[in-house]
Structures are given as structure tokens and as C-alpha cells.
Design a protein around this motif. Structure first.
Motif, PDB file in Angstrom:
ATOM      1  N   VAL A 186       0.832  -1.201   0.000  1.00 27.63           N
ATOM      2  CA  VAL A 186       0.000   0.000   0.000  1.00 27.63           C
ATOM      3  C   VAL A 186       0.873   1.260   0.000  1.00 27.63           C
ATOM      4  CG1 VAL A 186      -1.718   1.299   1.319  1.00 27.63           C
ATOM      5  CG2 VAL A 186      -1.975  -1.165   1.021  1.00 27.63           C
ATOM      6  N   LEU A 187       1.969   1.235   0.727  1.00 32.62           N
ATOM      7  CA  LEU A 187       2.899   2.365   0.669  1.00 32.62           C
ATOM      8  C   LEU A 187       3.456   2.537  -0.741  1.00 32.62           C
ATOM      9  CD1 LEU A 187       4.880   1.892   4.009  1.00 32.62           C
ATOM     10  CD2 LEU A 187       3.256   3.726   3.481  1.00 32.62           C
ATOM     11  N   VAL A 221      11.506  -2.647   8.469  1.00 30.33           N
ATOM     12  CA  VAL A 221      11.673  -3.812   7.600  1.00 30.33           C
ATOM     13  C   VAL A 221      11.007  -3.608   6.239  1.00 30.33           C
ATOM     14  CG1 VAL A 221      11.839  -5.398   9.568  1.00 30.33           C
ATOM     15  CG2 VAL A 221       9.584  -4.920   8.554  1.00 30.33           C
ATOM     16  N   ARG A 222      10.606  -2.380   5.928  1.00 29.09           N
ATOM     17  CA  ARG A 222       9.950  -2.122   4.643  1.00 29.09           C
ATOM     18  C   ARG A 222      10.892  -2.468   3.500  1.00 29.09           C
ATOM     19  NH1 ARG A 222       7.968   3.820   2.323  1.00 29.09           N
ATOM     20  NH2 ARG A 222       7.330   3.061   0.237  1.00 29.09           N
ATOM     21  N   GLY A 223      10.393  -3.241   2.529  1.00 26.75           N
ATOM     22  CA  GLY A 223      11.207  -3.622   1.389  1.00 26.75           C
ATOM     23  C   GLY A 223      11.440  -2.455   0.444  1.00 26.75           C
ATOM     24  N   ALA A 270       7.707   2.020  -8.218  1.00 24.87           N
ATOM     25  CA  ALA A 270       6.416   2.274  -7.600  1.00 24.87           C
ATOM     26  C   ALA A 270       6.052   3.750  -7.586  1.00 24.87           C
ATOM     27  CB  ALA A 270       6.431   1.747  -6.161  1.00 24.87           C
ATOM     28  N   ARG A 271       4.758   3.985  -7.373  1.00 22.18           N
ATOM     29  CA  ARG A 271       4.244   5.346  -7.299  1.00 22.18           C
ATOM     30  C   ARG A 271       4.732   6.069  -6.055  1.00 22.18           C
ATOM     31  NH1 ARG A 271      -0.699   7.715  -5.314  1.00 22.18           N
ATOM     32  NH2 ARG A 271      -1.279   9.557  -6.558  1.00 22.18           N
ATOM     33  N   VAL A 285      11.273  11.322  -7.379  1.00 24.09           N
ATOM     34  CA  VAL A 285      11.363  12.089  -6.130  1.00 24.09           C
ATOM     35  C   VAL A 285      12.794  11.984  -5.620  1.00 24.09           C
ATOM     36  CG1 VAL A 285      10.541  12.340  -3.775  1.00 24.09           C
ATOM     37  CG2 VAL A 285       8.944  11.670  -5.582  1.00 24.09           C
ATOM     38  N   GLU A 286      13.518  13.059  -5.683  1.00 21.13           N
ATOM     39  CA  GLU A 286      14.913  13.051  -5.258  1.00 21.13           C
ATOM     40  C   GLU A 286      15.018  12.759  -3.764  1.00 21.13           C
ATOM     41  OE1 GLU A 286      18.835  15.996  -5.185  1.00 21.13           O
ATOM     42  OE2 GLU A 286      16.966  16.658  -6.140  1.00 21.13           O
TER      43      GLU A 286
END
Length: 264
Positions: free
Chosen positions: A87-88, A120-122, A128-129, A136-137
Motif C-alpha cells: 500500500v505504501l 523492515v519495509r522492502g 512504484a508510485r 522524487v529526489e
């Protein structure tokens, strides 16, 4: 290409001087999401827990709402780290996790929100958006600034632990759910029961004492006003499907109970 910090619910709550009012979008429809956002609501909750929403439909709703000042918050179906990651990556910046009843559960969902070493976010923002496909720098460096995490306290155990949950670093606010709270107290379907209301207010006090914003769901206008008077800083006061259901019932009552057609 910048991502605006004002797009996080955390920043919006910190800047406002009044409670933020929103509604559920439970239909899975980007049209309904756009209608709600275009109405001028402060925020809309795109629900994945009790609605026919998958990743594709959530993406379409995020895109529809993006044209408006109303902030989208996505309630994921659970605290599962894979779901939160996906979702992120859709570009959701504001996540609400249901059924958080212990500090450990709060720590676990905080970890799911953040890249290592904090969490632990991959790493997949290039595809991805979320990072606008590497437009996005510094997204990986600054990602923590671009996301906000809220958890839902909706059990008697959660109310008892509300202060400790709210105190967890990375929890940006707590949303109290009277429906499931009532059920956990043996009062299913009785959100307006005095004991349920008292439990909601105890949660309010605990969360505010921890220095975090507190919100609540309340479809009854009188009860919503009461919760606002008690210090709720954000609130949900309706749902797209409920509005359509009640509106269509009113149409039925008005237009299908007439007498016979004149001359027949």
C-alpha cells in the motif's frame, strides 16, 4: 519532483486549529472517492478491512483523490508487513492499521512502515508510485518524512494499553473504534452504551496524555459532537455506502408508496 509534507495526516493535524472531519469510502469506487474528496472534507478513509478493495482499486482511488486538498488515509486490512509495504508503494502516505491492542503490535507496524535500519519495509520505490518511479529526489533518504502511521484501538485490551501504544515512537495518532470495542466488551452493536462511551473517553485521555492526536468514528451526530467536545482531533462521520443506502431508502419511501395512477 517534490512530495509535499502537507500530504501527511501527521503534518495536517499539527497545523490545524480545529478537528478534522472525514468520511469512509467503502464502495471501492474511485468515483465515490472523488465525490467525497471534492465535497471539501478534510480527509477520506479508503477502507481495505471491510470493503471490496484490492491494490488496484486503492490505487485508482488515491489517484482520484490526489486532485483535491482532502487527504486520503488508507486503512489496511491488518498489520501485515507485506500489505503495508504494498500500500505504501501505491503512493499512500497515510496508513491506519486496525486492531492494535498491545505496544508490541504497535512496534511491529511501525517497523513495517520504515526502511532499514529503522524498520523492515522492502525497497521498491524505483518501481512504484511511492517515489514516483525515482522522480522524487532522495525518497529513500527522506521516506520517513513522507509517511504517517495511525493505529486503531478497538478492544478493551487496547483501551487498557492506549497510553503505552500511543507512546511508541512512530505512532502518529490513535483512532478509537467504538464498534469493535463494544463487541469486545460483550456489548455488540451497542456503540452508544454508557460503558462503551466511557471506555472511548478513557482511551482519549490516555492518548492525549501521551501527547498524540486521538480520533474516533461516530455516525450519530449528537455523539460525534460529544466526542469532539471531549477532545477528539479527527473524526469520521459518515460513509459513502451508508449515505447511498439511506438516500435510496428515502427515495423508495417517497416515490413507491403513491396511490394508483389516475385514470387506471
Amino acid at each position: 519532483m517534490p512530495l509535499h509534507l502537507t500530504q501527511t495526516f501527521r503534518h495536517r493535524l499539527a497545523e490545524t486549529t480545529r478537528p478534522l472531519a472525514g468520511m469512509w469510502v467503502c464502495s471501492g469506487s474511485p468515483v465515490m472517492a472523488e465525490i467525497a474528496a471534492g465535497a471539501g472534507l478534510d480527509w477520506v478513509l479508503i477502507d481495505m478491512e471491510h470493503s471490496p478493495n484490492g491494490l488496484a482499486s486503492v490505487l485508482a482511488q488515491l489517484q482520484a483523490v490526489a486532485a483535491y486538498p482532502s487527504l486520503p488515509v488508507v486503512r489496511v486490512s491488518s498489520g501485515d508487513s507485506v500489505t503495508i509495504k504494498q500500500v505504501l508503494d501505491l503512493g499512500a502516505q497515510n496508513i491506519l492499521v486496525p486492531m492494535v491492542s498491545t505496544p508490541q503490535q504497535a512496534h511491529d507496524v511501525v517497523a513495517a512502515m520504515h526502511y532499514p535500519p529503522r524498520g523492515v519495509r522492502g525497497i521498491g520505490s524505483a518501481f512504484a508510485r511511492s517515489g514516483r518511479w525515482s522522480r522524487v529526489e532522495g525518497y529513500l533518504r527522506d521516506a520517513d518524512d513522507h509517511v504517517a502511521l495511525f493505529v486503531q484501538v478497538e478492544t478493551a485490551e487496547g483501551v487498557d494499553n492506549a497510553a503505552a501504544i500511543a507512546a511508541v515512537d512512530g505512532i502518529d495518532g490513535v483512532f478509537v473504534g467504538p464498534g469493535d470495542l463494544a463487541a469486545s466488551m460483550g456489548l455488540i452493536g451497542q456503540q452508544m452504551h454508557p460503558e462503551v462511551i466511557a471506555a472511548v473517553l478513557r482511551a482519549f485521555e490516555s492518548v492525549k496524555a501521551a501527547g498524540k492526536p486521538v480520533g474516533v468514528n461516530a455516525f450519530d451526530p449528537t455523539q460525534a459532537e460529544s466526542y469532539l467536545d471531549a477532545g477528539a482531533q479527527f473524526i469520521l462521520v459518515g460513509a459513502d455506502v451508508a449515505l447511498v443506502a439511506r438516500g435510496s431508502e428515502a427515495l423508495t419511501a417517497r416515490w413507491t408508496r403513491r396511490g394508483t395512477i389516475p385514470g387506471t
